[in-house]
Design an enzyme around this catalytic site. Structure first.
Site: not given
Ligand code: ACM
Length: 510
Positions: A314-315
């Protein structure tokens, strides 16, 4: 679906028929059958009533008024059970997990009246809607010692969850000792998300600690899903091994958040305690990085009997799209080569080389952005399934209302009704069979104690439990749920659960 209005059960069973009377519990009541469920039942009853029921030795036949626990695969689908409370009580689990779920149902039928403690007469027949029902604990932003994780496991098991996702690494901390990279536990685990640079709330699980968590979870029929978040969320790795990470890349959000919150900006090689995201990246084009990834995942696979290893994804704003895709392909292939099923946050769906069968974890909104929905759908095209954690419904770290003293609000404020009122199967444009289940994550930037964690979890965890377990039907409604939830209050208080007594719910005293 049989009406269950008068039985205070959460999550709602497939069928629950109340009877007229009650089975009185006395000093003579004995529990027969499968020893681990029997112990769990007796311990929970003692906490609640002060009475300690006797566990009968195997040979002795049950007498009238006793409680019998057994497993019979003919009793229903996986994790299903049948419960009958009449002149005596019997729970028949389709498997040992089903039996344990039946015990939790029985405990919700325990009531005190003027004549003492009794179990409400009932016939319940039950099995889960989704095979994957998860809770995620972010032990990276704040470390939780083993005994606190055990408490979280007990709370989750009581609501029939069957997976515990441990977010073991992030920018602020690394939380599992790795023999082949020993500086992680020495240098990368000291910080947490205090915001002010102070080193509180850190810690690290030894291999033995982690194995203890896995074993305790297994005893509660919960599978641990360990996550090492990569290639972003990796600042802490660089505190121990600077050669594995790139220099921090600032982004507008990070700068704004740091200014607003008064947090320091990330600095290469220095423990990071701020809440910003997206600044860190592993070095994607260096082979040493994949030595690291393979070693860490190999050790984690050895310690983890469950089928899943989560690689994050993620991110990763500090990684180019091309590098991100390359990394995800290699990391998911490493997991597959270890005989495990990779799991990744939905962004990883963008990678053409995503290993086939990788499970995606969707954390977009209930009304998903098109790009997020497309990334999630790619897992299904590659033969994988999806775990749904919509951030504006299932995220336990959002505030209940704008005045709530802890929690964040970037995904919105989430009251109990919002956590309850959503439908997994129609959230994304994928076949219903592609939905493995539902998970409620608790991120811990604002959490300073187990009490904080419990307030954010309870009662919303119960709402997500019902979304994950209970099939749609007339009683799977907010109006029914809030009444059934209110009836849990005496048991929760007896168990010491520090829940948020939100005025949305008619909490009962007795
Ligand atoms: C997330 O909330 N960055 C998975």
């Amino acid at each position: 679906m049989v009406l269950t209005e008068s039985l205070p059960l959460i999550p709602l069973p497939n069928s629950a028929v109340p009877g007229e009377g009650a089975l009185r519990l006395t000093d003579a009541t004995r529990v027969h059958g499968e020893p681990s469920s029997a112990r769990m039942l007796v311990d929970a009853m003692t906490r609640r009533t002060g009475m300690r029921l006797e566990i009968a030795p195997d040979a002795s036949g049950p007498a009238s008024g006793d409680i019998v626990l057994r497993v019979d695969p003919a009793a229903g689908a996986a994790e299903g059970y049948r419960l009958v409370i009449a002149d005596d009580a019997e729970i028949v689990g389709a498997d040992s997990a089903g039996l344990a779920h039946g015990v939790h149902t029985l405990l919700q039928l325990l009531r005190e009246d003027d004549d003492g403690w009794a179990l409400r007469h009932a016939v319940v027949s039950d099995a889960p809607r989704f095979a994957y029902r998860g809770v995620m604990l972010d032990v990276a932003r704040r470390f939780f010692p083993v005994d606190e994780v055990r408490t979280v496991i007990d709370r989750a098991a009581a609501l029939k969850f069957n997976h515990l996702h441990l977010h073991l690494s992030d920018d602020q901390g690394w939380r599992i000792h790795i023999d082949s990279w020993p500086l992680l536990s020495q240098r990368s685990s000291t910080a947490s998300a205090t915001g002010d640079g102070s080193l509180a709330g850190g810690g690290c699980y030894s291999r033995a600690d982690y194995s203890e968590i896995v074993a305790y979870a297994a005893s509660r029929h919960i599978t641990v899903v360990p996550e090492i978040d990569m290639p972003g969320h990796t600042h802490a790795i660089g505190v121990a091994y600077p050669e594995l990470v790139e220099a921090p890349v600032m982004n507008e959000h990070l700068l704004d958040d740091a200014a607003r919150l008064g947090h320091a900006l990330p600095e290469a090689g220095v423990p990071y305690t701020g809440w910003g995201v997206g600044h860190s990246s592993l070095r994607i084009r260096e082979e040493r990085t994949y030595d690291f990834v393979r070693d860490v995942l190999t050790e984690l696979a050895e310690l983890t009997p469950g089928p899943y290893l989560h690689i994050g994804g993620d991110e990763s704003l500090g990684t180019s799209a091309e590098d991100f895709a390359y990394f995800v392909g290699r990391a998911t292939e490493i997991v597959s080569s270890l005989g495990k099923t990779p799991v990744a946050w939905h962004e990883a769906g963008a990678a053409p080389g995503l290993a086939s069968g990788t499970v995606g974890q969707f954390w977009g909104a209930l009304t998903p952005e098109a790009a997020h929905a497309a990334q999630a759908a790619r897992f299904v095209e590659r033969g994988g399934r999806l775990i749904l954690s919509p951030s504006d419904a299932a995220y336990l770290d959002m505030k209940y209302d704008e005045h709530f003293p802890i929690g964040q609000d970037w995904a919105g404020v989430i009251d109990v009704q919002r956590a309850y009122d959503w439908e997994p199967v129609t959230l994304l444009d994928v076949p219903a069979s592609a939905i493995a289940g539902v998970e409620a994550p608790l991120w811990t930037e604002t959490v300073r104690s187990l009490a904080d964690a419990e307030q954010l979890m309870h009662p919303r965890l119960a709402a997500v439990a019902e979304v994950a377990w209970s099939a749609p039907g007339p009683q799977r409604s907010w109006a029914s749920f809030r009444e059934r939830l209110g009836a849990q209050a005496p048991a929760w208080r007896a168990d010491g659960i520090r829940f948020h007594p939100t005025p949305e719910i008619p909490w009962s005293d007795r």
